[in-house]
Scaffold this motif. Structure first.
Motif, short mmCIF file in Angstrom:
data_model
loop_
_atom_site.label_atom_id
_atom_site.label_comp_id
_atom_site.label_asym_id
_atom_site.label_seq_id
_atom_site.Cartn_x
_atom_site.Cartn_y
_atom_site.Cartn_z
N PRO A 320 -0.44 3.68 -15.60
CA PRO A 320 -1.48 4.69 -15.84
C PRO A 320 -2.65 4.53 -14.87
CG PRO A 320 -1.66 2.94 -17.46
CD PRO A 320 -0.49 2.58 -16.59
N LEU A 321 -2.50 5.06 -13.68
CA LEU A 321 -3.47 4.81 -12.62
C LEU A 321 -4.88 5.27 -12.99
CD1 LEU A 321 -4.20 3.94 -9.77
CD2 LEU A 321 -3.37 6.16 -8.94
N ALA A 322 -5.02 6.55 -13.33
CA ALA A 322 -6.36 7.09 -13.61
C ALA A 322 -7.04 6.37 -14.77
CB ALA A 322 -6.28 8.59 -13.86
N PRO A 323 -6.38 6.16 -15.91
CA PRO A 323 -7.05 5.43 -17.01
C PRO A 323 -7.45 4.01 -16.62
CG PRO A 323 -5.15 6.63 -17.84
CD PRO A 323 -5.09 6.72 -16.36
N ARG A 324 -6.64 3.34 -15.84
CA ARG A 324 -6.98 1.98 -15.43
C ARG A 324 -8.21 1.97 -14.54
NH1 ARG A 324 -3.99 -2.66 -17.38
NH2 ARG A 324 -1.96 -1.88 -18.05
N LEU A 325 -8.28 2.93 -13.62
CA LEU A 325 -9.45 2.99 -12.74
C LEU A 325 -10.69 3.40 -13.51
CD1 LEU A 325 -7.88 4.65 -9.55
CD2 LEU A 325 -8.38 2.23 -9.95
N ALA A 326 -10.53 4.29 -14.48
CA ALA A 326 -11.67 4.70 -15.30
C ALA A 326 -12.23 3.52 -16.09
CB ALA A 326 -11.26 5.83 -16.23
N ALA A 327 -11.33 2.68 -16.60
CA ALA A 327 -11.78 1.51 -17.36
C ALA A 327 -12.47 0.49 -16.45
CB ALA A 327 -10.60 0.87 -18.07
N LEU A 328 -12.08 0.47 -15.16
CA LEU A 328 -12.70 -0.47 -14.23
C LEU A 328 -14.16 -0.12 -14.01
CD1 LEU A 328 -12.38 -2.83 -12.22
CD2 LEU A 328 -11.68 -1.15 -10.51
N GLY A 329 -14.48 1.16 -13.93
CA GLY A 329 -15.87 1.60 -13.87
C GLY A 329 -16.58 1.32 -12.57
N THR A 330 -15.90 1.41 -11.43
CA THR A 330 -16.56 1.23 -10.14
C THR A 330 -15.90 2.13 -9.11
OG1 THR A 330 -17.16 -0.38 -8.42
CG2 THR A 330 -15.03 -0.66 -9.48
N THR A 331 -16.66 2.48 -8.07
CA THR A 331 -16.11 3.26 -6.96
C THR A 331 -16.16 2.47 -5.66
OG1 THR A 331 -18.27 4.28 -6.50
CG2 THR A 331 -16.79 5.45 -8.04
N ALA A 332 -16.52 1.20 -5.72
CA ALA A 332 -16.57 0.38 -4.51
C ALA A 332 -15.16 0.20 -3.97
CB ALA A 332 -17.21 -0.97 -4.80
N PRO A 333 -14.88 0.56 -2.72
CA PRO A 333 -13.51 0.51 -2.20
C PRO A 333 -12.87 -0.86 -2.30
CG PRO A 333 -14.91 1.75 -0.70
CD PRO A 333 -15.82 1.14 -1.73
N ASP A 334 -13.61 -1.91 -1.95
CA ASP A 334 -13.00 -3.24 -1.97
C ASP A 334 -12.65 -3.67 -3.39
OD1 ASP A 334 -15.78 -3.27 -2.43
OD2 ASP A 334 -15.86 -5.42 -2.06
N ARG A 335 -13.49 -3.32 -4.36
CA ARG A 335 -13.20 -3.69 -5.74
C ARG A 335 -12.05 -2.87 -6.30
NH1 ARG A 335 -18.31 -3.92 -9.50
NH2 ARG A 335 -16.63 -4.64 -10.88
N LEU A 336 -11.98 -1.61 -5.94
CA LEU A 336 -10.86 -0.78 -6.39
C LEU A 336 -9.53 -1.33 -5.89
CD1 LEU A 336 -12.28 2.83 -5.81
CD2 LEU A 336 -11.72 1.80 -8.01
N VAL A 337 -9.48 -1.62 -4.61
CA VAL A 337 -8.23 -2.07 -4.01
C VAL A 337 -7.86 -3.47 -4.50
CG1 VAL A 337 -7.12 -2.62 -1.82
CG2 VAL A 337 -8.50 -0.56 -2.01
N SER A 338 -8.84 -4.34 -4.62
CA SER A 338 -8.56 -5.69 -5.13
C SER A 338 -8.04 -5.62 -6.56
CB SER A 338 -9.83 -6.55 -5.09
OG SER A 338 -10.23 -6.77 -3.77
N PHE A 339 -8.61 -4.71 -7.36
CA PHE A 339 -8.14 -4.55 -8.73
C PHE A 339 -6.70 -4.08 -8.77
CE2 PHE A 339 -7.44 -1.50 -12.21
CZ PHE A 339 -7.54 -2.35 -13.30
N LEU A 340 -6.38 -3.07 -7.95
CA LEU A 340 -5.01 -2.55 -7.94
C LEU A 340 -4.02 -3.59 -7.44
CD1 LEU A 340 -5.59 1.10 -6.63
CD2 LEU A 340 -4.95 0.40 -8.94
N ALA A 341 -4.45 -4.41 -6.47
CA ALA A 341 -3.56 -5.43 -5.93
C ALA A 341 -3.07 -6.37 -7.02
CB ALA A 341 -4.27 -6.22 -4.84
N GLN A 342 -3.91 -6.65 -8.00
CA GLN A 342 -3.54 -7.57 -9.07
C GLN A 342 -2.98 -6.83 -10.29
OE1 GLN A 342 -7.03 -9.90 -9.93
NE2 GLN A 342 -7.39 -10.42 -7.80
N ASP A 343 -3.59 -5.68 -10.62
CA ASP A 343 -3.24 -5.01 -11.87
C ASP A 343 -1.85 -4.40 -11.82
OD1 ASP A 343 -4.29 -4.35 -14.52
OD2 ASP A 343 -4.07 -2.27 -13.86
N VAL A 344 -1.48 -3.78 -10.70
CA VAL A 344 -0.14 -3.18 -10.61
C VAL A 344 0.93 -4.27 -10.71
CG1 VAL A 344 1.43 -1.88 -9.13
CG2 VAL A 344 -0.97 -1.21 -9.28
N HIS A 345 0.67 -5.41 -10.09
CA HIS A 345 1.64 -6.50 -10.15
C HIS A 345 1.78 -7.02 -11.57
CE1 HIS A 345 3.99 -9.93 -8.84
NE2 HIS A 345 3.16 -10.72 -9.49
#
Length: 366
Positions: A320-345
């Protein structure tokens, strides 16, 4: 600001045996000494040491293997001397067997070391070539902050079927993210061709649609060369002019980009166009125009491949990409990508497909 970590590097260090393997000669030696201590004095237990040189060859180099052979023979002689059986025929044959085992073990160790060295060199060359094809994205480019992630489904490779590139040109920052049909070396070849065409054309082609058309023809040429009528690549192209409050996007059959900002996450609606390599199948008069998307400070455009959107958990549920990003609550590119790198795995475990992500936001200096 640091970019997200790139995928794990291939194991370019010299291949090594599992950690427990180097301890096998020690275990064998200890077992032999214990046996020697518990059996009657009239029995020499050095027979177990015949296999020690071959066991050592799986973990150690030729010199240490030869040393282990000499040590085994010396210990066998000492144990036989203790039992008074040094010159007995069966002991002599044990010495000969140990010596032959040592010769074979030393040769095996030398060959293993030589093969490991060759493999190390091949891996180093392969890594260099792959990193030349898919370069790290810059942290900042032409008024944008950028973060990128690439994670191939196969851990022992750097480049699969996904691709991205960021070029700062006289027309603005131009971004490409795509996904080539197929896997293996054929997909890597197409990735290299598409990236090469983009890097060459991005600096000289004024229109973003014209740039997409050039990439379309590059994939079509590759398909003709390979005799593959079903070869194509989905791609999204983005252009941003420094100081502008919007970006232009052309989507050629790729997953829909997301716009994050203002507490909301929304898909970017773009014209529905055919993937690269299949553009000739559509009417020429229906060529779309770039879609202009407002990108004020504090907003981020997220480009991603289906390795993210089609990742599944053990029950088969899509990530669930959009809900996960919404829960993260940031638009900083580095934080978004770092989060996805770990969360998808964590969500999907082993990736079923390659994964690529780019996050871009206006670079506003406080």
């Amino acid at each position: 600001m640091p970019t997200a970590p790139r995928p794990p590097r291939p194991a370019v260090l010299e291949p090594r045996a599992p950690r427990w393997v180097p301890w096998l000669p020690v275990v064998l030696l200890v077992l032999d000494l214990i046996t020697e201590a518990v059996v009657p004095d009239a029995v020499a237990a050095g027979f177990l040491l015949t296999a020690l040189p071959v066991v050592a060859a799986f973990s150690y180099g030729p010199v240490l293997t030869a040393t282990a052979t000499g040590g085994s023979l010396a210990l066998q002689l000492a144990l036989a001397l203790r039992a008074g059986h040094v010159n007995e025929q069966h002991h002599v044959w044990v010495y000969i067997a140990t010596l032959l085992s040592g010769v074979m073990g030393t040769a095996l160790s030398w060959q293993r070391t030589r093969q490991n060295r060759t493999l190390l060199q091949a891996r180093t060359v392969a890594e260099t070539l792959q990193r030349t094809v898919l370069r790290p994205v810059p942290e900042r480019s032409g008024g944008l902050r950028v973060a990128g992630l690439y994670r191939p489904a196969q851990a022992d490779v750097l480049v699969g079927g996904d691709l991205y590139e960021v070029c700062d040109t006289r027309f603005g920052v131009r971004v490409l993210l795509g996904d080539v049909r197929g896997k293996g070396l054929g997909a890597v070849r197409t990735v290299a061709d598409v990236l090469g065409a983009f890097r060459a054309a991005a600096y000289d082609t004024p229109g973003l649609v014209d740039l997409a058309d050039q990439l379309d023809r590059a994939v079509l040429r590759d398909a003709d060369d390979r005799g593959d009528d079903e070869l194509f690549a989905t791609a999204v192209l983005l252009q941003y002019r420094p100081g502008s409050d919007c970006v232009e996007i052309v989507n050629r059959g790729h997953t829909t980009p997301l716009l994050l900002g203002g507490g909301a996450i929304s898909p970017v609606s773009c014209a529905d166009e055919l993937p690269l390599g299949l553009g000739h199948l559509g009417p020429a008069e229906e060529r779309g125009k770039p879609t202009a998307v407002a990108l004020p400070p504090g907003h981020t455009v997220l480009l991603y491949t289906d390795g993210v959107s089609e990742a599944r958990d053990a029950t088969g549920t899509f990530y669930p990409l959009a809900p996960r990003l919404a829960a993260l609550g940031t638009t900083a590119p580095d934080r978004l990508v770092s989060f996805l790198a770990q969360d998808v795995h964590r969500y999907a475990g082993l990736l079923a497909d390659d994964l690529a992500v780019l996050a871009l936001t206006p670079d506003v200096v406080p």
